[in-house]
Design an enzyme around this catalytic site. Structure first.
Site, PDB file in Angstrom:
ATOM      1  CG  ASP A 110     -42.388  37.756  39.626  1.00 49.45           C
ATOM      2  OD1 ASP A 110     -42.378  36.514  39.612  1.00 49.45           O
ATOM      3  OD2 ASP A 110     -41.815  38.436  40.496  1.00 49.45           O
ATOM      4  CG  ASP A 119     -39.717  41.484  43.103  1.00 51.53           C
ATOM      5  OD1 ASP A 119     -39.971  40.285  42.910  1.00 51.53           O
ATOM      6  OD2 ASP A 119     -38.609  41.896  43.480  1.00 51.53           O
ATOM      7  CG  ASP A 164     -42.083  35.953  43.177  1.00 50.55           C
ATOM      8  OD1 ASP A 164     -41.801  34.796  42.857  1.00 50.55           O
ATOM      9  OD2 ASP A 164     -41.223  36.851  43.314  1.00 50.55           O
TER      10      ASP A 164
END
Length: 364
Positions: free
Chosen positions: A280, A276, A63
């Site tokens: 996600d 995080d 990400d």
């Protein structure tokens, strides 16, 4: 006369040698040491299955916000249009975004408060995930969002597209600010461009280089537009980019990779997701191995199979290397156990090995 005592001792020695305890020792001992080493380095494995599976990872999806970057965007450009000046545009945008939970909105409000000390709240506020926001101030109906939002709302941004593209190529996230009079809520006109930039985490470039050296295929996933995403990916050394992913679309993107719909380089892809944020969490749970950043949200940490306590991206390579090393140790242990059995069973059968030495050899 039969030496029953000697025969019994020899039989015990053979049993000790032939007993599959070596197998019982080889795997759990290696896993225990691997998990302990991980904990020493700030890497927590949820269970032994995750520790073993991490060694087979061949695709790592990262990400962008909060993982590669700090997740704390800063306002970099305020470009007023159509009769507005910088201060008017900043006050308008920060008022519209006041109360927003999105990091970009917070960065605009923070800049506004530094300039004006106090920022009023909008009378109405609505967020559109992956697009932007709409708000109502004392004077205007305000839209702040990306190109898609402006197009969907009928805002003509053709004259400013070149400016937007230029800022995106620099790796900045760009939003247009448009307003409409309350008497004519459908007639929006652009009054400014706002660009924010997120800082790349210290050590991120080195950590990504280490993942490349491990022979892994790296992918960056983000909700940002293609140009901004590619600029940041290029800066950190990632070739593959999945951009403009809606908040709920990350898990589906992971599923496609696992099904060879996206990356077809592997007969059996093992996909790791590193993230995080709350958004996600579904992707972390869907991936073969979810690696959560310990400084992120509790939901993401709970969804991941591996937690990097320090939040350092370098922990991803360490976690995979440690898992590979643990698996290699297990295989080595089993090979040693096999050869030790083949070599020492005949020795014990001929009465040349006492049970004590047999037990010591097995443990060794």
């Amino acid at each position: 006369e039969v030496d029953w005592m000697g025969a019994m001792i020899n039989a015990i020695a053979v049993m000790v040698i032939a007993c599959p305890c070596a197998i019982g020792l080889a795997t759990p001992t290696a896993i225990l040491v691997g998990a302990s080493k991980g904990a020493e380095n700030g890497i927590l494995y949820k269970n032994s299955e995750v520790l073993e599976k991490a060694g087979h990872i061949n695709i790592v999806v990262l990400d962008k916000t909060g993982t590669i970057t700090k997740g704390e965007p800063e306002l970099k450009h305020i470009i007023p249009l159509n009769g507005f000046n910088r201060d008017e545009l900043l006050l308008l945008a920060s008022t519209a975004e006041n109360g927003s939970e999105h990091p970009i909105g917070k960065s605009i409000v923070k800049a506004g408060k530094q300039k004006f000390n106090s920022i009023p709240f909008p009378s109405q506020f609505k967020a559109f995930g992956g697009f932007g926001i709409s708000a109502t101030t004392d004077e205007y109906i305000v839209l702040i969002g990306n190109n898609k939002m402006m197009t969907n709302s009928g805002v003509d941004i053709e004259d400013i597209e070149s400016q937007i593209t230029h800022l995106q190529d620099e790796g900045k996230t760009v939003m247009t600010v448009a307003i409409a009079q309350k008497s004519d809520p459908e007639s929006f006109k652009p009054v400014g461009i706002i660009a924010v930039a997120d800082t790349i985490k210290p050590g991120a470039i080195e950590a990504i280089g280490e993942l490349h050296r491990l022979g892994l295929d790296l992918v960056m996933m983000t909700g940002d537009n293609e140009r901004t995403a590619r600029a940041i990916a290029k800066e950190v050394g990632i070739d593959r980019v999945i951009s403009e992913v809606p908040p709920g679309g990350k898990a589906d993107a992971i599923r496609k990779m696992q099904a060879l719909e996206s990356l077809g380089n592997y007969s059996s892809p093992v996909v790791a997701m590193v993230g995080d944020g709350i958004n996600d969490a579904p992707a972390l749970a869907r991936a073969d191995v979810g690696i959560s950043i310990g400084t992120g949200s509790d939901v993401a940490i709970a969804a991941g199979g591996i937690t990097l306590v320090s939040g350092e991206l370098s922990g991803v390579a360490k976690a995979i290397s440690l898992s590979r090393g643990t698996s290699e140790t297990i295989v080595q242990n089993l090979i040693w156990a096999l050869f030790y059995n083949i070599a020492l069973i005949p020795v014990a059968g001929f009465g040349l090995l006492s049970p004590m030495f047999a037990a010591g050899a097995m443990a060794f």
